[in-house]
Design an enzyme around this catalytic site. Structure first.
Site, PDB file in Angstrom:
ATOM      1  CG  ASP A  48       7.730 -45.289   8.515  1.00  0.00           C
ATOM      2  OD1 ASP A  48       7.257 -46.067   9.363  1.00  0.00           O
ATOM      3  OD2 ASP A  48       7.037 -44.695   7.664  1.00  0.00           O
ATOM      4  CG  ASP A  54      10.454 -39.775  10.065  1.00  0.00           C
ATOM      5  OD1 ASP A  54       9.378 -39.660   9.467  1.00  0.00           O
ATOM      6  OD2 ASP A  54      11.330 -40.607   9.747  1.00  0.00           O
TER       7      ASP A  54
END
Length: 226
Positions: free
Chosen positions: A9, A7
């Site tokens: 953020d 991922d």
């Protein structure tokens, strides 16, 4: 060859690039600051709570981007990278991605944030693939305001990751070791599908789930603000 998925953020970055892009637009006067900040914060709160409607959010985000010609958007993004993103990229995050690349792993960033915002960011981490929400472009390369396909959010990350792997002649279930690093409960569907899920700078909901499942927990930011 193993598979390493990340991922973006709050996992590789100690910020949310989507929300920060909105803040940047407001700060620089590209949009009406007060009303836009209110909307931007509301969408972000839905994301954090796990109640985001990704279709409606991307309609909002791409609608804003479609107001500007692509040349202007690209110049704005260069400023955004210099002022916001690059100062936030931490060496330990780059080193983790680079370790997987050095080990010969197939590496991709899988993010719900859209491709326009995240492509220049992903490039900062090396020769990684990017799986992100795709905007529709017109013949001149300008954003139309529409989403291509489906969002890369929640279970959608599985759909897009499997489609990407299929194009490369791979199958997610066939990797001896598959990693996914994420901070959010929104990514539990994909975390459950890999052989080596890693709760990375996890929020409270993901931390509780990881502890119940016996998953490793990684603090990648070492006390940096998230």
């Amino acid at each position: 060859m193993n598979l390493a998925l990340f991922d973006l953020d709050h996992t590789l970055l100690p910020l949310d690039s989507d929300h920060e892009w909105g803040e940047f637009l407001a700060r620089t006067g590209a949009v009406e600051a007060d009303s836009f900040r209110q909307a931007n914060d509301a969408w972000f709160a839905h994301y954090q709570a796990g109640t985001l409607d990704p279709y409606k959010y991307l309609e909002f985000a791409f609608g804003i981007l479609s107001r500007f010609p692509r040349t202007q958007l690209d110049e704005m993004h260069r400023q955004f990278m210099a002022e916001v993103v690059q100062p936030a990229i931490l060496p330990q995050a780059v080193a983790l991605v680079q370790k997987h690349l050095a080990d010969g792993d197939l590496v991709a960033i899988v993010t719900a944030t859209n491709h326009f915002v995240t492509k220049p960011i992903a490039e900062q981490f090396g020769k990684v693939h990017l799986i992100a929400a795709m905007p529709e472009l017109d013949q001149a390369g300008n954003l139309t305001g529409k989403l291509l396909g489906t969002p890369t959010f929640g279970p959608g990350k599985i759909t897009h990751t499997e489609a990407w792997l299929d194009q490369l002649g791979h199958d997610l279930s066939k990797f001896e070791r598959s990693y996914f690093y994420s901070d959010s409960q929104n990514d539990i569907p994909l975390l459950e599908r890999v052989t080596h899920p890693v709760a990375t700078n996890p929020n409270a909901k993901l931390l509780a789930h990881a502890q119940a499942r016996g998953w490793p927990v990684l603090d990648l930011f070492d006390g940096h603000a998230q």
